[in-house]
Scaffold this motif. Structure first.
Motif, mmCIF file in Angstrom:
data_model
loop_
_atom_site.group_PDB
_atom_site.id
_atom_site.type_symbol
_atom_site.label_atom_id
_atom_site.label_comp_id
_atom_site.label_asym_id
_atom_site.label_seq_id
_atom_site.Cartn_x
_atom_site.Cartn_y
_atom_site.Cartn_z
ATOM 1 N N GLU A 181 35.182 24.245 -97.750
ATOM 2 C CA GLU A 181 36.273 23.895 -96.840
ATOM 3 C C GLU A 181 36.556 22.402 -96.968
ATOM 4 N N PRO A 182 37.772 22.014 -97.329
ATOM 5 C CA PRO A 182 38.098 20.588 -97.469
ATOM 6 C C PRO A 182 37.825 19.810 -96.188
ATOM 7 N N GLN A 183 37.265 18.608 -96.368
ATOM 8 C CA GLN A 183 37.021 17.704 -95.253
ATOM 9 C C GLN A 183 38.058 16.590 -95.197
ATOM 10 N N GLU A 184 38.766 16.402 -96.322
ATOM 11 C CA GLU A 184 39.751 15.329 -96.406
ATOM 12 C C GLU A 184 40.979 15.813 -97.165
ATOM 13 N N HIS A 185 42.087 15.101 -96.965
ATOM 14 C CA HIS A 185 43.303 15.380 -97.727
ATOM 15 C C HIS A 185 43.031 15.172 -99.213
ATOM 16 N N GLY A 186 43.494 16.110 -100.036
ATOM 17 C CA GLY A 186 43.302 15.980 -101.478
ATOM 18 C C GLY A 186 42.130 16.774 -102.014
ATOM 19 N N GLU A 187 41.346 17.404 -101.145
ATOM 20 C CA GLU A 187 40.232 18.226 -101.601
ATOM 21 C C GLU A 187 40.685 19.677 -101.765
ATOM 22 N N LEU A 188 39.965 20.437 -102.592
ATOM 23 C CA LEU A 188 40.380 21.771 -103.013
ATOM 24 C C LEU A 188 39.633 22.859 -102.241
ATOM 25 N N LEU A 189 40.387 23.728 -101.607
ATOM 26 C CA LEU A 189 39.797 24.877 -100.909
ATOM 27 C C LEU A 189 39.466 25.975 -101.907
ATOM 28 N N PHE A 190 38.251 26.539 -101.814
ATOM 29 C CA PHE A 190 37.935 27.711 -102.630
ATOM 30 C C PHE A 190 36.847 28.537 -101.953
ATOM 31 N N ARG A 191 36.679 29.757 -102.446
ATOM 32 C CA ARG A 191 35.685 30.682 -101.924
ATOM 33 C C ARG A 191 34.660 31.022 -103.003
ATOM 34 N N CYS A 192 33.525 31.476 -102.561
ATOM 35 C CA CYS A 192 32.476 31.891 -103.494
ATOM 36 C C CYS A 192 33.029 32.895 -104.507
ATOM 37 N N GLU A 193 32.688 32.671 -105.791
ATOM 38 C CA GLU A 193 33.121 33.497 -106.923
ATOM 39 C C GLU A 193 34.503 33.131 -107.455
ATOM 40 N N ASP A 194 35.246 32.223 -106.789
ATOM 41 C CA ASP A 194 36.525 31.779 -107.333
ATOM 42 C C ASP A 194 36.316 31.066 -108.668
ATOM 43 N N ILE A 195 37.288 31.186 -109.570
ATOM 44 C CA ILE A 195 37.272 30.476 -110.846
ATOM 45 C C ILE A 195 38.172 29.251 -110.727
ATOM 46 N N ILE A 196 37.651 28.095 -111.129
ATOM 47 C CA ILE A 196 38.382 26.830 -111.024
ATOM 48 C C ILE A 196 38.551 26.225 -112.411
ATOM 49 N N GLU A 197 39.768 25.817 -112.739
ATOM 50 C CA GLU A 197 40.018 25.084 -113.982
ATOM 51 C C GLU A 197 39.785 23.604 -113.726
ATOM 52 N N VAL A 198 38.947 22.977 -114.542
ATOM 53 C CA VAL A 198 38.623 21.560 -114.368
ATOM 54 C C VAL A 198 39.670 20.720 -115.083
ATOM 55 N N LEU A 199 40.348 19.844 -114.322
ATOM 56 C CA LEU A 199 41.401 18.999 -114.877
ATOM 57 C C LEU A 199 40.914 17.601 -115.213
ATOM 58 N N GLU A 200 39.965 17.079 -114.416
ATOM 59 C CA GLU A 200 39.422 15.746 -114.653
ATOM 60 C C GLU A 200 37.948 15.730 -114.275
ATOM 61 N N GLN A 201 37.159 14.936 -115.025
ATOM 62 C CA GLN A 201 35.739 14.774 -114.740
ATOM 63 C C GLN A 201 35.403 13.288 -114.637
ATOM 64 N N THR A 202 36.158 12.566 -113.835
ATOM 65 C CA THR A 202 35.997 11.112 -113.772
ATOM 66 C C THR A 202 34.887 10.678 -112.831
ATOM 67 N N ASP A 203 34.200 11.622 -112.206
ATOM 68 C CA ASP A 203 33.099 11.306 -111.312
ATOM 69 C C ASP A 203 32.046 12.383 -111.481
ATOM 70 N N ALA A 204 30.781 12.009 -111.470
ATOM 71 C CA ALA A 204 29.710 12.983 -111.684
ATOM 72 C C ALA A 204 29.621 13.990 -110.554
ATOM 73 N N ASN A 205 30.006 13.604 -109.333
ATOM 74 C CA ASN A 205 29.834 14.454 -108.160
ATOM 75 C C ASN A 205 31.108 15.136 -107.681
ATOM 76 N N TRP A 206 32.269 14.605 -108.068
ATOM 77 C CA TRP A 206 33.548 15.165 -107.639
ATOM 78 C C TRP A 206 34.483 15.297 -108.838
ATOM 79 N N TRP A 207 34.903 16.508 -109.116
ATOM 80 C CA TRP A 207 35.845 16.758 -110.195
ATOM 81 C C TRP A 207 37.195 17.170 -109.613
ATOM 82 N N LYS A 208 38.229 17.035 -110.428
ATOM 83 C CA LYS A 208 39.560 17.495 -110.033
ATOM 84 C C LYS A 208 39.805 18.848 -110.688
ATOM 85 N N GLY A 209 40.284 19.813 -109.907
ATOM 86 C CA GLY A 209 40.475 21.142 -110.469
ATOM 87 C C GLY A 209 41.654 21.874 -109.886
#
Length: 228
Positions: A181-209
């Motif tokens: 569940e997103p805690q801030e604007h700009g975070e991605l909502l998803f559910r267990c088992e969802d498939i996410i396409e990774v768009l950026e890996q500019t941080d070890a802990n937070w990716w863009k997808g």
């Protein structure tokens, strides 16, 4: 890579666990706290809490191209008309790290960007607080120890076409291990088992997808990489 932010104002700490900074300084956020108003950040080797409303995200430079295969990067750089043409891309062999690829004498050399215990970036001996500083330094100091190679930026429109050309990116896909569940604007909502396409890996802990047509940042501990 830690997400880089720029200070909008000077900040003087009111508590011992807060980090002082001045307007214009580049701050690396290492952890987004559950508290909506504070991040844990690093500056000049020191860490502490910083107020979220005092900083803003620093946009990446054109030379960062994200997830691009080594061979594809070589073909693109060899087409450039001058030595020193370069890109910075996500490392294939070490997720979360970076490789710097540069043209010289008709060939392409690849340099792995290393990090020390204080999260400073380096290729040889000189260390930097950010990738931006490393790139700027090697525009006037050779990136190679055997020949003189100075980094020269490629025109923005060429890099944009390169990033968007079909087949350049082979998008990494991950599967959600838990609901998020997103805690801030700009975070991605998803559910267990969802498939996410990774768009950026500019941080070890937070990716863009991208998931279910939505794009945003998500925490990497919540997902697992899908095998090809």
């Amino acid at each position: 890579m830690m997400v880089e932010y720029v200070a909008k104002f000077d900040f003087r700490p009111g508590n011992a666990d807060e980090l002082p900074f001045r307007k214009g300084e580049v701050i690396k956020v290492v952890d987004k706290k559950k508290d909506q108003n504070w991040f844990k950040a690093e500056l000049s080797g020191k860490t502490g809490l910083v107020p979220k409303n005092y900083i803003f995200v620093k946009q990446p430079h054109d030379w960062y191209v994200g997830c691009v295969r080594r061979k594809v990067s070589e073909d693109f750089l060899k087409s450039q008309p001058f030595d020193g043409a370069f890109i910075v891309r996500d490392s294939e062999s070490s997720p979360g790290d970076f490789s710097l690829s540069v043209k010289y004498n008709g060939q392409v050399q690849h340099f792995k960007v290393l990090r020390d215990a204080s999260n400073k970036y380096f290729i040889w001996v000189v260390k930097f607080n950010s990738l931006n500083e490393l790139v700027e330094y090697h525009k006037t100091h050779s990136i190679s120890r055997t020949v003189s190679i100075f980094l020269k930026e490629i025109e923005s429109d060429q890099l944009e076409r390169f990033r968007n050309h079909p087949g350049v990116k082979e998008l990494l896909k991950v599967k959600a291990k838990y609901d998020f569940e997103p805690q801030e604007h700009g975070e991605l909502l998803f559910r267990c088992e969802d498939i996410i396409e990774v768009l950026e890996q500019t941080d070890a802990n937070w990716w863009k997808g991208k998931c279910r047509g939505n794009i945003g940042m998500f925490p990497t501990p919540y997902v697992e990489i899908l095998e090809n």
